[in-house]
Design a protein around this motif. Sequence first.
Motif, PDB file in Angstrom:
ATOM      1  N   LEU A   1       0.814  -1.221   0.000  1.00  0.00           N
ATOM      2  CA  LEU A   1       0.000   0.000   0.000  1.00  0.00           C
ATOM      3  C   LEU A   1       0.845   1.268   0.000  1.00  0.00           C
ATOM      4  O   LEU A   1       0.471   2.274  -0.586  1.00  0.00           O
ATOM      5  N   SER A   2       1.967   1.208   0.695  1.00  0.00           N
ATOM      6  CA  SER A   2       2.768   2.421   0.897  1.00  0.00           C
ATOM      7  C   SER A   2       3.981   2.506  -0.008  1.00  0.00           C
ATOM      8  O   SER A   2       4.863   3.329   0.229  1.00  0.00           O
ATOM      9  N   GLY A   3       4.060   1.676  -1.003  1.00  0.00           N
ATOM     10  CA  GLY A   3       5.198   1.720  -1.904  1.00  0.00           C
ATOM     11  C   GLY A   3       6.483   1.225  -1.261  1.00  0.00           C
ATOM     12  O   GLY A   3       7.568   1.660  -1.621  1.00  0.00           O
ATOM     13  N   GLY A   4       6.372   0.336  -0.292  1.00  0.00           N
ATOM     14  CA  GLY A   4       7.538  -0.245   0.359  1.00  0.00           C
ATOM     15  C   GLY A   4       7.890   0.383   1.696  1.00  0.00           C
ATOM     16  O   GLY A   4       8.775  -0.096   2.384  1.00  0.00           O
ATOM     17  N   ASP A   5       7.208   1.454   2.075  1.00  0.00           N
ATOM     18  CA  ASP A   5       7.468   2.110   3.358  1.00  0.00           C
ATOM     19  C   ASP A   5       6.719   1.368   4.454  1.00  0.00           C
ATOM     20  O   ASP A   5       5.552   1.027   4.304  1.00  0.00           O
ATOM     21  N   LEU A   6       7.396   1.107   5.561  1.00  0.00           N
ATOM     22  CA  LEU A   6       6.780   0.417   6.694  1.00  0.00           C
ATOM     23  C   LEU A   6       6.825   1.299   7.936  1.00  0.00           C
ATOM     24  O   LEU A   6       7.684   2.182   8.043  1.00  0.00           O
ATOM     25  N   PRO A   7       5.906   1.067   8.894  1.00  0.00           N
ATOM     26  CA  PRO A   7       5.940   1.840  10.133  1.00  0.00           C
ATOM     27  C   PRO A   7       7.313   1.822  10.806  1.00  0.00           C
ATOM     28  O   PRO A   7       7.774   2.846  11.309  1.00  0.00           O
ATOM     29  N   ALA A   8       7.988   0.686  10.796  1.00  0.00           N
ATOM     30  CA  ALA A   8       9.312   0.602  11.421  1.00  0.00           C
ATOM     31  C   ALA A   8      10.306   1.546  10.744  1.00  0.00           C
ATOM     32  O   ALA A   8      11.158   2.144  11.410  1.00  0.00           O
ATOM     33  N   ASP A   9      10.196   1.703   9.418  1.00  0.00           N
ATOM     34  CA  ASP A   9      11.064   2.641   8.696  1.00  0.00           C
ATOM     35  C   ASP A   9      10.786   4.068   9.147  1.00  0.00           C
ATOM     36  O   ASP A   9      11.702   4.848   9.391  1.00  0.00           O
ATOM     37  N   ALA A  10       9.493   4.409   9.243  1.00  0.00           N
ATOM     38  CA  ALA A  10       9.107   5.764   9.655  1.00  0.00           C
ATOM     39  C   ALA A  10       9.590   6.066  11.069  1.00  0.00           C
ATOM     40  O   ALA A  10      10.126   7.152  11.329  1.00  0.00           O
ATOM     41  N   VAL A  11       9.435   5.132  11.978  1.00  0.00           N
ATOM     42  CA  VAL A  11       9.868   5.342  13.366  1.00  0.00           C
ATOM     43  C   VAL A  11      11.384   5.509  13.423  1.00  0.00           C
ATOM     44  O   VAL A  11      11.899   6.421  14.074  1.00  0.00           O
ATOM     45  N   ARG A  12      12.100   4.644  12.727  1.00  0.00           N
ATOM     46  CA  ARG A  12      13.564   4.730  12.721  1.00  0.00           C
ATOM     47  C   ARG A  12      14.034   6.081  12.167  1.00  0.00           C
ATOM     48  O   ARG A  12      14.999   6.658  12.658  1.00  0.00           O
ATOM     49  N   GLU A  13      13.311   6.606  11.176  1.00  0.00           N
ATOM     50  CA  GLU A  13      13.687   7.878  10.550  1.00  0.00           C
ATOM     51  C   GLU A  13      12.977   9.085  11.165  1.00  0.00           C
ATOM     52  O   GLU A  13      13.111  10.203  10.670  1.00  0.00           O
ATOM     53  N   GLU A  14      12.216   8.848  12.241  1.00  0.00           N
ATOM     54  CA  GLU A  14      11.514   9.900  12.988  1.00  0.00           C
ATOM     55  C   GLU A  14      10.638  10.770  12.086  1.00  0.00           C
ATOM     56  O   GLU A  14      10.732  11.993  12.068  1.00  0.00           O
ATOM     57  N   ARG A  15       9.764  10.087  11.345  1.00  0.00           N
ATOM     58  CA  ARG A  15       8.850  10.769  10.433  1.00  0.00           C
ATOM     59  C   ARG A  15       7.548   9.988  10.381  1.00  0.00           C
ATOM     60  O   ARG A  15       7.414   8.928  10.985  1.00  0.00           O
ATOM     61  N   CYS A  16       6.612  10.520   9.628  1.00  0.00           N
ATOM     62  CA  CYS A  16       5.350   9.836   9.378  1.00  0.00           C
ATOM     63  C   CYS A  16       5.535   8.880   8.203  1.00  0.00           C
ATOM     64  O   CYS A  16       6.359   9.141   7.314  1.00  0.00           O
ATOM     65  N   ILE A  17       4.786   7.810   8.194  1.00  0.00           N
ATOM     66  CA  ILE A  17       4.834   6.890   7.061  1.00  0.00           C
ATOM     67  C   ILE A  17       4.419   7.659   5.792  1.00  0.00           C
ATOM     68  O   ILE A  17       3.625   8.590   5.854  1.00  0.00           O
ATOM     69  N   ARG A  18       4.990   7.279   4.676  1.00  0.00           N
ATOM     70  CA  ARG A  18       4.774   8.022   3.424  1.00  0.00           C
ATOM     71  C   ARG A  18       3.358   7.855   2.866  1.00  0.00           C
ATOM     72  O   ARG A  18       2.645   6.924   3.220  1.00  0.00           O
ATOM     73  N   GLU A  19       3.020   8.770   1.959  1.00  0.00           N
ATOM     74  CA  GLU A  19       1.727   8.712   1.259  1.00  0.00           C
ATOM     75  C   GLU A  19       1.640   7.421   0.469  1.00  0.00           C
ATOM     76  O   GLU A  19       2.664   6.900   0.047  1.00  0.00           O
ATOM     77  N   PRO A  20       0.487   6.871   0.301  1.00  0.00           N
ATOM     78  CA  PRO A  20      -0.829   7.443   0.525  1.00  0.00           C
ATOM     79  C   PRO A  20      -1.391   7.191   1.915  1.00  0.00           C
ATOM     80  O   PRO A  20      -2.480   7.650   2.219  1.00  0.00           O
ATOM     81  N   ILE A  21      -0.655   6.489   2.765  1.00  0.00           N
ATOM     82  CA  ILE A  21      -1.180   6.190   4.098  1.00  0.00           C
ATOM     83  C   ILE A  21      -1.006   7.390   5.026  1.00  0.00           C
ATOM     84  O   ILE A  21      -1.931   7.810   5.704  1.00  0.00           O
ATOM     85  N   GLY A  22       0.191   7.929   5.095  1.00  0.00           N
ATOM     86  CA  GLY A  22       0.481   9.081   5.943  1.00  0.00           C
ATOM     87  C   GLY A  22       0.943  10.249   5.103  1.00  0.00           C
ATOM     88  O   GLY A  22       0.718  10.291   3.896  1.00  0.00           O
ATOM     89  N   CYS A  23       1.650  11.187   5.761  1.00  0.00           N
ATOM     90  CA  CYS A  23       2.096  12.387   5.045  1.00  0.00           C
ATOM     91  C   CYS A  23       3.588  12.369   4.725  1.00  0.00           C
ATOM     92  O   CYS A  23       4.059  13.154   3.928  1.00  0.00           O
ATOM     93  N   GLY A  24       4.369  11.502   5.396  1.00  0.00           N
ATOM     94  CA  GLY A  24       5.798  11.405   5.133  1.00  0.00           C
ATOM     95  C   GLY A  24       6.633  12.505   5.759  1.00  0.00           C
ATOM     96  O   GLY A  24       7.848  12.533   5.585  1.00  0.00           O
ATOM     97  N   GLN A  25       6.011  13.417   6.489  1.00  0.00           N
ATOM     98  CA  GLN A  25       6.719  14.557   7.067  1.00  0.00           C
ATOM     99  C   GLN A  25       7.489  14.155   8.324  1.00  0.00           C
ATOM    100  O   GLN A  25       7.070  13.266   9.068  1.00  0.00           O
ATOM    101  N   PRO A  26       8.617  14.824   8.602  1.00  0.00           N
ATOM    102  CA  PRO A  26       9.359  14.552   9.837  1.00  0.00           C
ATOM    103  C   PRO A  26       8.540  14.982  11.049  1.00  0.00           C
ATOM    104  O   PRO A  26       7.702  15.890  10.956  1.00  0.00           O
ATOM    105  N   LEU A  27       8.780  14.340  12.187  1.00  0.00           N
ATOM    106  CA  LEU A  27       8.062  14.704  13.409  1.00  0.00           C
ATOM    107  C   LEU A  27       8.466  16.082  13.907  1.00  0.00           C
ATOM    108  O   LEU A  27       7.659  16.788  14.502  1.00  0.00           O
ATOM    109  N   ILE A  28       9.708  16.461  13.645  1.00  0.00           N
ATOM    110  CA  ILE A  28      10.191  17.794  14.014  1.00  0.00           C
ATOM    111  C   ILE A  28      10.505  18.524  12.714  1.00  0.00           C
ATOM    112  O   ILE A  28      11.303  18.063  11.910  1.00  0.00           O
ATOM    113  N   ALA A  29       9.842  19.668  12.515  1.00  0.00           N
ATOM    114  CA  ALA A  29      10.007  20.436  11.282  1.00  0.00           C
ATOM    115  C   ALA A  29      11.435  20.962  11.159  1.00  0.00           C
ATOM    116  O   ALA A  29      12.183  21.030  12.141  1.00  0.00           O
ATOM    117  N   THR A  30      11.816  21.352   9.964  1.00  0.00           N
ATOM    118  CA  THR A  30      13.166  21.854   9.732  1.00  0.00           C
ATOM    119  C   THR A  30      13.467  23.107  10.547  1.00  0.00           C
ATOM    120  O   THR A  30      14.623  23.377  10.850  1.00  0.00           O
TER     121      THR A  30
END
Length: 78
Positions: A10-39
């Motif tokens: 569904l997410s084009g290969g992105d998994l929740p574990a990847d998002a957590v490790r990279e401190e961001r939201c899971i990528r579209e179309p499920i989430g927004c892919g944005q970092p938890l802390i803005a630039t």
Amino acid sequence: MSIPDFLAALSGGDLPADAVREERCIREPIGCGQPLIATDGTARVFWDADEAARYQAEWRITGLCPDCQDRLDGGEDR
């Protein structure tokens, strides 16, 4: 098909574990892919420590940032 395989499809290969490790939201179309802390260093502000802990626990499971959690739950951003 396993649940992680289904999510990856569904997410084009992105998994929740990847998002957590990279401190961001899971990528579209499920989430927004944005970092938890803005630039600019800003992050979402929570009402209290309990609310923050609930969102963090959900993020660690789903990979969804608080804003995406609210959107999927039908809640409103604060």
